[in-house]
Design an enzyme around this catalytic site. Structure first.
Site, short mmCIF file in Angstrom:
data_model
loop_
_atom_site.label_atom_id
_atom_site.label_comp_id
_atom_site.label_asym_id
_atom_site.label_seq_id
_atom_site.Cartn_x
_atom_site.Cartn_y
_atom_site.Cartn_z
N GLU A 447 51.64 51.75 41.92
CA GLU A 447 51.29 49.53 41.43
C GLU A 447 52.91 49.23 41.83
O GLU A 447 54.09 50.04 41.24
CB GLU A 447 51.69 50.17 39.64
N ASN A 506 49.70 43.36 40.52
CA ASN A 506 48.59 42.61 39.14
C ASN A 506 49.32 41.31 39.60
O ASN A 506 49.53 40.77 40.46
CB ASN A 506 49.88 42.88 38.04
N GLU A 538 44.72 44.36 40.88
CA GLU A 538 44.69 44.72 39.08
C GLU A 538 44.52 43.57 38.30
O GLU A 538 45.53 42.90 37.91
CB GLU A 538 45.46 45.88 38.71
N ASP A 569 42.67 46.39 34.93
CA ASP A 569 43.69 47.41 33.81
C ASP A 569 43.81 47.03 32.40
O ASP A 569 42.71 45.92 32.23
CB ASP A 569 45.07 46.18 34.05
N GLU A 625 46.47 55.66 32.16
CA GLU A 625 48.47 55.09 32.09
C GLU A 625 49.33 55.81 30.76
O GLU A 625 48.46 56.92 30.81
CB GLU A 625 48.35 53.47 32.24
#
Length: 680
Positions: A447, A506, A538, A569, A625
């Site tokens: 990520e 993201n 995401e 997310d 996460e």
């Protein structure tokens, strides 16, 4: 006559319509004509008087001539017959007769007819008179029979010769001439009268009547104008009141604007009888969402409704102003806590806007205004700082202004300004955190997270600068910068044979809602040289607000059609409904660390199992996460979670450090490093 009057009226119209300002010229002409008539009349009077005087003198002289002639004849008879008269007296009478004859002959004022009678023709009267005087002289000088003969001749000439008749006729002739002259002068006077009448009529028609009509028309116009002005004065007062209202009020909400607010605060500060007042700045939370989802008409109507609701929260002597956007200012003599509670209660229920219930919530920044306040603008600015603090804290709350808030706001604004230069100078860096498959411990992907290497403040995490970027409208530029740099690194690692990357990027809500998002994202991906299946986008749960036809849904569909996977997310913290999970083309979801960290707690385990079951039904990949402990990793793997990331497997690293990590760990089975998790 009628034609003349019609012509005069046409001339009058031309005068009135064409040259009304030149009437003074016509007045001068009229005065000149009157003066000329007066002079002419005076000259005629003088001529008549002179003619009468001359005729009177001529008649008198002719009469005296006749009387003297008779006297000479009588005295001559007496002198011859009885010597009753003295020759000297006769001589004297003859001299008087001759003097009178001489005066008549030398008179230049005798009428022409008299002159003709005296001196013209075959037998002028003047010669007869001289002959009569000569005979009279012979009588006075002769003696004896000659004297008698001379007297006889004298008497014959006077009587039989017609001298007496001629002298009498001369007087009649003079009288007749006088009558003729008088008649002629009378004719001239009559002509002058008609001329005067014509001139006066012309002056009346062409000058005085136009002037009268022009003056009357002007007076009517003036009266009409006065009436109009009186009416206009009232309308002007009304318009001035409307303009003054417009200048001091917002046209949408009809509330006082910033100018009126400044005047109100200035007057309040100048009024020594007012000690302290509460100043509240109310800002609607997520007002942009109303405009974006329902339209600007609903947004405007909501502002009007909120303005009315705020007016109902204060007394008549208090003040409400609209500052623009979604912000209002209230000033009240009541305590701030009381007004805040009333405002929050009035905005707590949804508003009915065009038949739809529109929920709203508000944040409030407030402070106290008193004699110590410096100027009208500073308290408004301070309340704005407190309002921004309340919104940054999550909204639907009230914050009081403090100097600490002001310092934070100053730093926040400085950060926004510096962030623009940071994007230009490449200070925003992509950091990479590994994602590990729980089944075999192999690297699944990474990520990408943003970090700001500030030149003076050091390394800043997203927590410190993302709010500033969002409020400054820089999220799209920031996302583009991070994507471009991250994909360049990933392509370099692939070209060097270190790792075939799978990169998760993201995307902020503002970015995914951008109409140009899809073409810009695909352009960056194309320039990087990576394939679409090597990139994952995401999105936060809070992104999914609105209908299927909004720009977010359109861009998500475009990503899926392009072969780019989309993951949800921080699942479990937002507002995404289960129906949206089935409707959108998602490939996976990420369990928020708030659900993972309590594991293997029974309550958290129940939620995780439910989410995993739902994801399995929908065919979604689940990434956990915040995994920091081996027990968490084992528990998630036992429940069917496919991928995990967290400090236990690896913390976020800059590109060069992550490259070293890749070289050391690609192809290996990774296990949880408790020491690494604690040190991070």
């Amino acid at each position: 006559m009628i034609a003349v009057l019609r012509q005069a009226r046409r001339v009058l119209a031309r005068i009135e319509l064409r040259n009304p300002e030149r009437l003074w010229v016509h007045y001068c002409v009229a005065i000149s004509a009157l003066v000329g008539l007066m002079v002419g009349s005076h000259l005629l009077d003088r001529a008549e008087a002179k003619s009468g005087h001359q005729a009177s003198e001529a008649i008198e002289m002719s009469t005296l001539q006749l009387l003297h002639a008779q006297t000479v004849v009588e005295m001559a008879s007496e002198f011859v017959v009885g010597n009753a008269a003295d020759s000297r007296q006769l001589t004297k009478a003859i001299v008087h007769f001759q003097d009178l004859q001489h005066s008549i002959a030398n008179s230049g004022d005798l009428p022409a007819t008299v002159q003709q009678r005296l001196f013209g023709g075959d037998a002028p009267l003047y010669h007869e008179l001289r002959r009569f005087a000569a005979l009279a002289g012979q009588v006075a000088q002769a003696t004896g029979p000659q004297q008698t003969e001379a007297l006889t001749h004298l008497q014959d000439q006077f009587v039989s010769g017609g001298l007496q008749q001629e002298l009498t006729l001369l007087s009649s002739l003079i009288s007749n001439q006088l009558a003729i002259d008088s008649q002629r002068i009378l004719g001239r006077r009559l002509a002058l009268f008609f001329v005067s009448a014509a001139v006066l009529l012309a002056e009346v028609l062409l000058i005085f009547l136009p002037a009268h009509r022009l003056a009357r028309s002007t007076f009517r116009k003036v009266r009409r104008q006065a009436t109009i002005l009186r009416k206009s004065d009232a309308k002007l007062d009304e318009m001035n009141a409307k303009l003054a209202h417009m200048v001091g009020h917002d046209p949408l909400t009809d509330l006082p604007n910033r100018k009126s607010l400044t005047e109100f605060i200035t007057n309040a500060l100048a009024d020594k009888s007012i000690h302290e007042s509460a100043l509240l700045m109310v800002g609607l939370d997520d007002f942009k969402t109303v405009n974006d989802t329902l339209g600007a008409d609903y947004g405007d109507a909501l502002l009007v409704a909120v303005g009315r609701a705020l007016q109902s929260c204060i007394d008549e002597e208090d003040f409400v102003a609209y500052m623009g956007n979604d912000e209002f200012v209230l000033i009240s003599a009541e305590p701030a806590k009381v007004i805040i509670g009333r405002v929050m209660a009035s905005l707590d229920q949804p508003f009915m806007i065009k038949g739809r219930r529109v929920p709203t919530k508000a944040s409030i920044g407030y402070l106290t205004v008193g004699p110590q306040t410096c100027g009208p603008l500073q308290p408004v600015a301070d309340a704005a700082v407190a309002l921004q603090s309340a919104k940054a804290a999550g909204g639907k709350t009230a914050h009081m202004f403090t100097t600490d808030l002001q310092t934070e706001q100053y730093c926040f604004q400085s950060l926004q300004i510096e962030l623009i230069d940071a994007l230009k100078n490449g200070e925003i860096e992509p950091w990479f955190q590994p994602q590990v498959r729980l089944s075999d411990g192999r690297l699944h992907g990474a990520e990408v997270l943003a970090r700001w290497r500030h030149p003076t403040r050091g390394l800043l995490s997203p927590f410190h600068f993302l709010p500033a970027a969002e409020r400054a409208g820089l999220m799209i530029d920031l996302d583009h910068a991070v994507w471009s740099a991250a994909l360049r690194y990933a392509r370099a690692w692939q070209d060097e044979g270190i790792w075939k990357p799978c990169i998760s990027l993201n995307v902020a809500p503002d970015t995914i809602a951008d109409p140009h998002f899809l073409e810009q994202f695909l352009l960056i991906l194309q320039r990087s040289g990576l394939e679409a299946d090597q990139v994952i986008v995401e999105l936060l749960e809070t992104t999914f607000i609105g209908g299927d036809d909004d720009m977010v849904a359109i861009n998500i569909d475009g990503l899926a059609e392009s072969g780019v996977a989309v993951e949800l997310d921080d699942f479990g913290t937002g507002f995404a409904s289960l129906s949206r999970l089935a409707q959108l083309p998602l490939s996976g979801l990420k369990l928020d660390r708030s659900l993972v960290s309590p594991l293997p707690d029974h309550g958290a385990d129940s939620i995780v199992r439910a989410v995993l079951a739902l994801a399995a039904e929908l065919g979604l990949l689940v990434i956990a996460e915040g995994v920091e402990e081996a027990t968490q990793a084992k528990h998630l793997n036992d429940r069917g979670c496919a991928v995990a990331q967290g400090y236990g497997f690896g913390r976020p690293m800059p590109a060069d450090e992550f490259q070293n990590w890749l070289q050391a760990n690609v192809g290996k089975a990774l296990i949880i490093n408790q020491d690494l998790a604690k040190s991070a």
